[in-house]
Design an enzyme around this catalytic site. Sequence first.
Site, PDB file in Angstrom:
ATOM      1  N   ASP A 123       0.866  -1.171   0.000  1.00 27.89           N
ATOM      2  CA  ASP A 123       0.000   0.000   0.000  1.00 27.89           C
ATOM      3  C   ASP A 123       0.905   1.223   0.000  1.00 27.89           C
ATOM      4  O   ASP A 123       1.734   1.388   0.888  1.00 27.89           O
ATOM      5  CB  ASP A 123      -0.897   0.000   1.245  1.00 27.89           C
ATOM      6  CG  ASP A 123      -1.792   1.233   1.297  1.00 27.89           C
ATOM      7  OD1 ASP A 123      -2.546   1.450   0.335  1.00 27.89           O
ATOM      8  OD2 ASP A 123      -1.715   1.994   2.282  1.00 27.89           O
TER       9      ASP A 123
ATOM     10  N   GLU B  36      -1.264  -1.087  -6.080  1.00 31.99           N
ATOM     11  CA  GLU B  36      -2.377  -0.431  -6.738  1.00 31.99           C
ATOM     12  C   GLU B  36      -1.955   0.104  -8.108  1.00 31.99           C
ATOM     13  O   GLU B  36      -0.823   0.556  -8.273  1.00 31.99           O
ATOM     14  CB  GLU B  36      -2.883   0.735  -5.883  1.00 31.99           C
ATOM     15  CG  GLU B  36      -3.591   0.291  -4.637  1.00 31.99           C
ATOM     16  CD  GLU B  36      -4.013   1.462  -3.769  1.00 31.99           C
ATOM     17  OE1 GLU B  36      -5.102   1.407  -3.216  1.00 31.99           O
ATOM     18  OE2 GLU B  36      -3.247   2.431  -3.667  1.00 31.99           O
TER      19      GLU B  36
ATOM     20  N   CYS C 129     -12.859  -4.978   4.527  1.00 36.82           N
ATOM     21  CA  CYS C 129     -12.292  -5.698   5.667  1.00 36.82           C
ATOM     22  C   CYS C 129     -11.488  -6.874   5.128  1.00 36.82           C
ATOM     23  O   CYS C 129     -12.008  -7.699   4.390  1.00 36.82           O
ATOM     24  CB  CYS C 129     -13.423  -6.181   6.581  1.00 36.82           C
ATOM     25  SG  CYS C 129     -12.852  -7.318   7.852  1.00 36.82           S
TER      26      CYS C 129
ATOM     27  N   CYS D 212     -13.241 -10.283   6.596  1.00 35.24           N
ATOM     28  CA  CYS D 212     -14.522 -10.831   6.126  1.00 35.24           C
ATOM     29  C   CYS D 212     -14.975 -10.242   4.786  1.00 35.24           C
ATOM     30  O   CYS D 212     -16.055 -10.568   4.284  1.00 35.24           O
ATOM     31  CB  CYS D 212     -15.609 -10.635   7.177  1.00 35.24           C
ATOM     32  SG  CYS D 212     -16.194  -8.932   7.300  1.00 35.24           S
TER      33      CYS D 212
ATOM     34  N   CYS E 204     -13.865  -3.178  11.386  1.00 36.95           N
ATOM     35  CA  CYS E 204     -14.959  -3.678  10.568  1.00 36.95           C
ATOM     36  C   CYS E 204     -16.280  -3.593  11.330  1.00 36.95           C
ATOM     37  O   CYS E 204     -16.377  -4.072  12.454  1.00 36.95           O
ATOM     38  CB  CYS E 204     -14.666  -5.119  10.147  1.00 36.95           C
ATOM     39  SG  CYS E 204     -15.981  -5.827   9.146  1.00 36.95           S
TER      40      CYS E 204
ATOM     41  N   CYS F  66     -17.672  -7.667  11.287  1.00 32.20           N
ATOM     42  CA  CYS F  66     -17.058  -8.737  12.084  1.00 32.20           C
ATOM     43  C   CYS F  66     -16.213  -8.221  13.238  1.00 32.20           C
ATOM     44  O   CYS F  66     -15.719  -8.998  14.048  1.00 32.20           O
ATOM     45  CB  CYS F  66     -16.233  -9.663  11.197  1.00 32.20           C
ATOM     46  SG  CYS F  66     -14.614  -8.989  10.745  1.00 32.20           S
TER      47      CYS F  66
ATOM     48  N   ASP G 279      -3.541   0.897   6.998  1.00 30.68           N
ATOM     49  CA  ASP G 279      -2.639   0.681   5.862  1.00 30.68           C
ATOM     50  C   ASP G 279      -2.319  -0.805   5.676  1.00 30.68           C
ATOM     51  O   ASP G 279      -2.236  -1.292   4.551  1.00 30.68           O
ATOM     52  CB  ASP G 279      -1.332   1.463   6.051  1.00 30.68           C
ATOM     53  CG  ASP G 279      -1.577   2.963   6.073  1.00 30.68           C
ATOM     54  OD1 ASP G 279      -2.470   3.419   5.328  1.00 30.68           O
ATOM     55  OD2 ASP G 279      -0.896   3.666   6.833  1.00 30.68           O
TER      56      ASP G 279
HETATM   57 ZN   LIG Z   1     -14.916  -7.790   8.740  1.00 28.11          ZN
END
Ligand SMILES: [Zn+2]
Length: 296
Positions: free
Chosen positions: A77, A161, A228, A231, A247, A250, A257
């Site tokens: 990242d 990216e 996330c 999940c 998140c 979850c 980062d």
């Molecule tokens: Zn999550």
Amino acid sequence: DSIRLVQFDKYCRVEGNRIKLPNGIGLVKFRKSQDIIGVIKNVTISKKSGHWYVSFGTERELAEKPVHPSKTAIGLDLGITKLLTTSNGETLKPKNSFKANQVKLAKLQRQLSKKVTFSENWKKQNRKIQKLHHHIANIRHDYLHKITTSISKNHAMIACEDLKVANMSRSASGSMENKGRQVKAKSGLNRAILDQGWGMMVNMLEYKQQWQGGLLIKVNPRYTSQTCSNCQHIAKENRQTQAKFECVKCGHKANADINAAKNILSAGHAVLSAEGGCNKGRPMKQKTSDIREKVA
Ligand SMILES: [Zn+2]
């Protein structure tokens, strides 16, 4: 400030640490920092703050496709305060070559302002400033080379990216993703310098991976910071602050980062499996590096 001579065979030749240039220039000595491997296809002569450089573009056929020594994959990242964060949780700060030389640069510029524009003293002072700028750029360049060589040597697959896409979607107003707090740093000159650094870094990773027989995969930056990594739930609310990721589904908590780097890595794996693995069918042409040799 630079000229590239193609058809090297026809007009030029290298004799030891000297190069014969056309148009009556003749033999010019240069500092050979490394052996020239392969057949020279072209030569570029450039001038940077009073110094001349020569770089050779070469071509060579590889008997076998290089096989990367490592089997690991990593996601990167790219950021501002942290130049990069890896999916393993490592961070690298940008080399603030500018800051270290800022005082010096400011002093030189103050002195310049007191001189009569275009006078000999003004020109002399201006050259000093150019030299310092050049020095700063060299430090940054060197640092990027060290980072990219190390990452490339250690990981067969690198995902980052796609900057072209990122630049289009992530405007300086920070509209798309929650990176709005970085608006100031991202606008104007700072932004341009950063982009250049990132672009240079990705470019280096790309050709170094090619040399090593590894892969660089550019992924769509969409939602990499809002997803996330545990999940896969996507929500703006996952990103409460610039640094923290939590998140809402979850409850997974992470450094924002590192979470993004993990998502980038997953996206890289997805691209790879969609393409059926390996870079089958891609041309084997190797990119040349951008190492310049100083002319003595
Ligand atoms: Zn999550």
